[in-house]
Design a protein around this motif. Structure first.
Motif, mmCIF file in Angstrom:
data_model
loop_
_atom_site.group_PDB
_atom_site.id
_atom_site.type_symbol
_atom_site.label_atom_id
_atom_site.label_comp_id
_atom_site.label_asym_id
_atom_site.label_seq_id
_atom_site.Cartn_x
_atom_site.Cartn_y
_atom_site.Cartn_z
ATOM 1 N N ALA A 196 0.835 -1.211 0.000
ATOM 2 C CA ALA A 196 0.000 0.000 0.000
ATOM 3 C C ALA A 196 0.864 1.253 0.000
ATOM 4 O O ALA A 196 0.597 2.210 -0.746
ATOM 5 C CB ALA A 196 -0.929 -0.016 1.215
ATOM 6 N N ASN A 197 1.915 1.266 0.818
ATOM 7 C CA ASN A 197 2.813 2.420 0.833
ATOM 8 C C ASN A 197 3.524 2.579 -0.503
ATOM 9 O O ASN A 197 3.750 3.699 -0.974
ATOM 10 C CB ASN A 197 3.840 2.273 1.954
ATOM 11 N N MET A 198 3.880 1.459 -1.117
ATOM 12 C CA MET A 198 4.550 1.513 -2.404
ATOM 13 C C MET A 198 3.645 2.150 -3.460
ATOM 14 O O MET A 198 4.070 3.012 -4.226
ATOM 15 C CB MET A 198 4.958 0.104 -2.835
ATOM 16 N N ILE A 199 2.385 1.748 -3.486
ATOM 17 C CA ILE A 199 1.436 2.317 -4.450
ATOM 18 C C ILE A 199 1.196 3.796 -4.138
ATOM 19 O O ILE A 199 1.093 4.633 -5.042
ATOM 20 C CB ILE A 199 0.121 1.522 -4.425
ATOM 21 N N HIS A 200 1.144 4.114 -2.836
ATOM 22 C CA HIS A 200 0.913 5.497 -2.430
ATOM 23 C C HIS A 200 2.039 6.412 -2.887
ATOM 24 O O HIS A 200 1.805 7.572 -3.258
ATOM 25 C CB HIS A 200 0.752 5.546 -0.909
ATOM 26 N N ILE A 201 3.278 5.905 -2.892
ATOM 27 C CA ILE A 201 4.439 6.707 -3.278
ATOM 28 C C ILE A 201 4.324 7.180 -4.719
ATOM 29 O O ILE A 201 4.711 8.302 -5.062
ATOM 30 C CB ILE A 201 5.734 5.889 -3.076
ATOM 31 N N TYR A 202 3.756 6.337 -5.602
ATOM 32 C CA TYR A 202 3.702 6.677 -7.013
ATOM 33 C C TYR A 202 2.790 7.867 -7.295
ATOM 34 O O TYR A 202 2.860 8.448 -8.382
ATOM 35 C CB TYR A 202 3.248 5.463 -7.828
ATOM 36 N N GLY A 203 1.956 8.243 -6.365
ATOM 37 C CA GLY A 203 1.108 9.414 -6.551
ATOM 38 C C GLY A 203 1.678 10.676 -5.959
ATOM 39 O O GLY A 203 1.047 11.738 -6.047
#
Length: 819
Positions: free
Chosen positions: A545-552
Motif C-alpha cells: 500500500a505504501n509503495m502504491i501510495h508513493i507513485y502518486g
C-alpha cells in the motif's frame, strides 16, 4: 608504530604483462566493431553459491565443506568465505631480558608461510594488544597455528620468550549471531613445546566467515604486502554523506552607507561568502546611502557548520575596482532552520565600516560602527539538497529529519567479485590491479576492502540500505587502489575501472538478481570493457500500500514546487554540494578519494560533447518513431494499401460512431490487451549500460578527443577552429529544426491575431459557419462524414495538397521579422 603483517613466501599470482594488455581485444574498439560479439557488452546470468554453508555441521573445518548446513538471514546474498581468526588480547608476567632487565614485547602469529605481527610495547611486562588477525582458508598450507611472544631488540636479533600452538582440527567454529568467543589464558611453552616457561598470553582462536564482527577490524593475511599508511586504505568502510542545507540569504536593504569620497553617491552592492562560495547582489539601481535590494542569495552548507557567513558591502568606484564600505562575519549556528514556506523574521546587523585614518602615516584602517544592513537569513530544511545528477538520483528526502516518511522497503546488495579485470598499473615489471568497489545509495556510501594483485577479486561483502522511494538509482563503481605501501603511486589518483547503475523500480520485489554486469568505460580511444562486476541484489517491499501510495506523490519535497529554484541555480548549487561531499568524505579515515566521489556523482555530466548530443538526438527520434509508424499505418489504411485492414477499420469506425460511448472503453481495453501482450516480452534483467544507445561504439575519434579535452581547451588553434566549424554546422541544423517548430506554432497563433487580415477573416467566417453546422448537426453525423472522408478510396483522392493544408502553410509567421 603501526602493526604490520609480513610474509615469508609469496603465493602465485597472475603473470599477465602490460605487453599482453595492448593485445587485449577490448582496448581497440574501433578495430573490433565489425566482428565483435554482441554478448561482450551484455548482462550475464551467474549461479553463485549464496548463503552460509558450514562444514561438518560446525564441528571442524580442516576436512573441507561437507554434510551440515546452516542458513542465516544475514550475509545470504554472498558466497561464504572461511577465515581463521586469532585475537591477541594481552599478556602478563612476561620474563625480562637478562641484560636490559626489561621487556619490549610483541606477538607474532605464524600460519604456514604467513606471519602476522602486532605492535610492540617498550618496557612493559603486562602489555595489551587487542588485535585480530584473519587468515583465509583458501591460502592455508599448514595444520598448526603458532603464536610466538618475542622481545624486540633494537640492535640484534629479537629474543624468544615463548609460544602457544594450536591444532587447526581442534579450532572451534563460531556462527553469528552467536556471542563472540571468550578469550582464554594460555601458558607459554618453550621453543620445542616440551615444557612451560614464565608468562601467559590471552588468546581467542576460532573459525568463522566474513559475517563475523571481527572481520572489518582484522589484519588480513592476503594484505601482507601492504605496509605503513597503506594498511588503512585497504580496509572496508561505511561512510555517511554530510548533512547538507541550503542557506538562503535575503539581502533587504542597508542604511547609512558612506563612501570614502563624500562628494559622490555610492553604487552599492552586497557580496556574501561561505567558504569558497561567493555570490553578489546586483548594484542598487538608485545611487543612495540607503540602498534597497530585496534579493536572495542561496548557498550550500554542511553540518557541522565550520564556515561563517561573510557579508561585505562594496562600492563600485571603477569598473575594475570595488571599495569595501562595511563587513561582518556571522556564524551559521545563529540562523533559524525553516521547514516550510512560512516567513522568516528579518534582523538588522551592524557593519564594521572601514575608512582611512587621516593622521596616521601608514594609513591603517580605523573601525567605525555606523552602517547597518537588513538581512533575512535561514537554513532551508524543506528542500532536498541535490548533490548528484537528477537522472541518477538515489535520494529525494528533505534535509530536515522531521519531514522524513517511513521507509517503504529494504535494498540488499551482495558485492560478490569481479572477473576479467584489465591491468591498471605496472608492478615489478608486469601488469597489476588492486581493485575495490564503492556503492552509493542515499546518504550511505560503502567501500569494500581492496583485493591485492588479482584480476578476479572476490569481495563477498553484503550491505543494506533503507529505501524511501523506489524510483531511485543504486550506483556502484570499481576502482584501482594506488595508495598502498604508504606512498602515492604514479598519478596519485585511484583509476576508474567501471560503473554500474541499477534503478530500483525495475526490480521485482523479493527476487534475488544474480548477474555479471559489464564494466564499460569511455576512453580517449573508444569504449572499453574493463571486466565484469558480479552482484546479488534483492529489493524487499515492506508494504504494498505504501509503495502504491508513493507513485502518486511528487518526486521532490513540496518546497521545490512552492518556491522553485531556477535551472542555473540548481546546477550551481549541485556543483557546490558535490564539492562539499567530496571534501568531507576525503577527510574520513580511510579517505574516500575525491576522484572516486566525483565519478560516482557524475560531476562532468553537464559538459557538452558531440557523442552525447547524437545519443540524445537519436533517443528523441526513437520516441517519435512510434508516432511516425502509427501515422504511416493510418496513411496506408486511408490509401487502401491492405483492403482487408481498411475494411476492418471501417467496421470498427462505424461501430464506434453508432455507439460513441464505447470509444473510451475500447481505447482502454486496447491498452489493457497491449499491456498483457507485452508482459511476455518484459525485461528479465535489470537495465545496464548500453553502448549503442550511448553512441559509444561508432563515435568519431576526434569527437572523443574533444570530449576528453579540458575546459577551457588545451588543443591547438587549428583543432579548435575545425571543431568550432563543426559545431556551427551541427548547431545550424538544430536551429533550422527549432525554427521550423516555432514557425508552425506561430502560424497557429496568426489564425486569430489578424497579422494576415484576409486569412483571419476567412478563418473567422469559417469558424462561425462551422459552429452553426455543428450546433445543428449531430456529432455522430459529423464524425461519420469526417472519418469516411479520411478513409475514402484512392480513386477519390487528389494528388494535390488539401485545402486546409494549403491554407495553413500560407499563414504568416515571424520569420520575416528576423534579422
Amino acid at each position: 608504530m603501526q602493526p604490520r603483517i609480513s610474509i615469508m613466501k609469496r603465493p602465485p599470482r597472475n603473470q599477465t604483462t602490460m605487453h599482453q594488455v595492448h593485445r587485449h581485444p577490448n582496448l581497440h574498439p574501433q578495430a573490433n566493431i565489425p566482428g565483435r560479439e554482441d554478448e561482450d557488452y551484455n548482462l550475464k546470468d551467474t549461479n553463485p553459491q549464496l548463503g552460509e554453508r558450514w562444514p561438518n555441521g560446525g564441528r571442524g573445518w580442516m576436512s573441507g565443506v561437507g554434510g551440515g548446513e546452516r542458513h542465516a538471514s544475514t550475509y545470504d546474498l554472498v558466497e561464504q568465505m572461511f577465515y581463521l581468526y586469532v585475537r591477541v588480547v594481552k599478556g602478563k608476567d612476561l620474563p625480562t631480558g637478562a641484560i636490559t632487565g626489561s621487556c619490549d614485547p610483541y606477538v607474532e602469529v605464524k600460519l604456514g608461510n604467513y606471519k602476522g605481527r602486532t605492535r610492540h610495547f617498550e618496557k612493559k611486562m603486562n602489555p595489551e594488544w587487542n588485535q585480530v588477525f584473519a587468515f583465509s582458508k583458501d591460502r592455508i598450507q599448514s595444520s598448526i597455528l603458532e603464536v610466538f611472544v618475542k622481545d624486540k631488540d633494537m640492535i640484534g636479533r629479537d629474543d624468544y620468550l615463548g609460544r602457544v600452538a594450536f591444532d587447526l582440527n581442534e579450532v572451534p567454529t563460531r556462527v553469528p549471531p552467536d556471542s563472540p568467543l571468550a578469550p582464554q589464558w594460555y601458558r607459554l611453552e618453550d621453543r620445542r613445546g616440551e615444557g612451560k616457561v614464565r608468562g601467559e598470553i590471552m588468546l581467542a582462536v576460532w573459525m568463522g566467515t566474513q559475517a563475523d564482527e571481527a572481520f572489518p577490524e582484522a589484519w588480513h593475511s592476503d594484505a601482507a604486502f601492504v605496509s605503513g599508511e597503506g594498511v588503512f586504505n585497504i580496509r572496508s568502510k561505511v561512510y555517511v554523506s554530510p548533512k547538507l542545507w541550503y542557506l538562503r540569504v535575503n539581502v533587504v536593504e542597508a542604511q547609512d552607507v558612506i563612501p570614502s569620497d563624500r562628494n559622490r553617491l555610492p553604487e552599492v552592492f552586497v557580496k556574501a561568502q561561505v567558504g569558497s562560495q561567493v555570490l553578489k547582489t546586483k548594484i542598487c539601481l538608485t545611487r543612495t546611502t540607503n540602498p534597497l535590494w530585496n534579493e536572495d542569495l542561496i548557498f550550500v552548507v554542511a553540518e557541522p557548520f565550520e564556515e561563517q557567513l561573510i557579508i561585505t558591502v562594496e562600492d563600485r568606484v571603477h569598473p575594475s575596482r570595488d571599495e569595501v564600505l562595511g563587513k561582518m562575519n556571522l556564524p551559521l549556528t545563529i540562523f533559524e532552520k525553516r521547514l516550510d514556506h512560512r516567513p522568516v523574521h528579518s534582523r538588522w546587523f551592524n557593519l564594521e565600516k572601514f575608512g582611512f585614518g587621516s593622521l596616521e602615516g601608514d594609513r591603517r584602517m580605523e573601525l567605525k560602527f555606523a552602517s547597518r544592513i537588513h538581512l533575512r537569513v535561514c537554513l532551508e530544511g524543506g528542500y532536498h539538497v541535490l548533490d548528484e545528477s537528477t537522472m541518477y538520483i538515489s535520494d529525494q528526502r528533505p534535509t530536515s529529519r522531521q519531514l522524513w516518511k517511513q521507509p517503504i522497503g529494504i535494498l540488499e546488495v551482495g558485492i560478490l567479485g569481479a572477473q576479467g579485470l584489465l591491468p591498471m598499473k605496472m608492478k615489478d615489471g608486469r601488469g597489476s590491479t588492486d581493485a575495490y568497489c564503492v556503492a552509493k545509495y542515499g546518504q550511505k556510501w560503502v567501500r569494500t576492502r581492496t583485493i591485492l594483485d588479482t584480476f578476479s577479486p572476490k569481495w563477498n561483502e553484503q550491505y543494506t540500505w533503507e529505501v524511501y522511494d523506489p524510483c531511485t538509482v543504486l550506483t556502484l563503481g570499481v576502482f584501482d587502489n594506488c595508495h598502498l605501501g604508504g606512498t602515492i603511486e604514479k598519478g596519485g589518483r585511484d583509476s576508474r575501472i567501471g560503473k554500474v547503475r541499477i534503478r530500483l523500480s525495475t526490480l521485482e520485489a523479493r527476487r534475488i538478481y544474480t548477474h555479471a554486469y559489464p564494466l564499460l568505460v569511455l576512453h580517449p580511444h573508444g569504449v572499453k570493457k574493463m571486466g565484469e562486476l558480479q552482484l546479488a541484489v534483492r529489493f524487499t517491499t515492506l508494504s504494498l500500500a505504501n509503495m502504491i501510495h508513493i507513485y502518486g506523490h511528487p518526486l521532490l519535497p513540496k518546497m521545490h514546487y512552492l518556491h522553485p529554484f531556477t535551472v542555473n541555480q540548481i546546477e550551481n548549487l549541485r556543483y557546490q554540494a558535490m564539492n562539499i561531499v567530496a571534501m568531507r568524505l576525503g577527510r574520513a579515515e580511510p579517505s574516500l578519494r575525491k576522484e572516486v566521489v566525483e565519478y560516482m556523482l557524475d560531476v562532468d555530466s553537464h559538459m557538452w560533447s558531440m557523442r552525447r548530443s547524437k545519443a540524445n538526438f537519436f533517443r528523441i527520434m526513437s520516441l517519435f518513431s512510434g508516432m511516425l509508424s502509427m501515422g504511416r499505418w493510418f496513411t496506408d489504411v486511408c490509401h487502401w494499401k491492405n483492403p482487408i485492414t481498411t475494411i476492418l477499420v471501417h467496421i470498427l469506425f462505424l461501430i464506434l460512431i453508432w455507439n460513441p460511448e464505447l470509444i473510451l472503453p475500447t481505447l482502454f481495453l486496447y491498452m489493457f490487451l497491449i499491456g498483457l501482450w507485452n508482459y511476455r516480452f518484459r525485461p528479465r534483467h535489470p537495465p545496464h549500460m548500453d553502448t549503442k544507445i550511448s553512441w559509444a561504439e561508432s563515435v568519431n575519434p576526434d569527437e572523443l578527443d574533444e570530449e576528453f579535452d579540458t575546459f577551457p581547451t588545451s588543443r591547438s588553434l587549428d583543432v579548435v577552429r575545425m571543431r568550432y566549424d563543426r559545431l556551427r554546422s551541427v548547431a545550424g541544423r538544430i536551429q533550422t529544426v527549432v525554427g521550423d517548430i516555432a514557425t508552425q506554432g506561430e502560424r497557429f497563433q496568426s489564425l486569430l491575431s489578424w497579422r494576415d487580415p484576409r486569412a483571419t477573416s476567412l478563418f473567422v467566417v469559417f469558424s462561425f459557419g462551422a459552429a452553426l453546422v455543428l450546433y445543428a448537426t449531430p456529432f455522430r453525423a459529423v464524425a461519420l462524414v469526417t472519418g469516411l472522408h479520411c478513409l475514402r478510396h484512392p480513386r477519390f483522392r487528389s494528388k494535390m495538397p488539401s485545402v486546409p493544408s494549403n491554407f495553413f502553410k500560407r499563414l504568416p509567421a515571424r520569420t520575416d521579422t528576423l534579422i
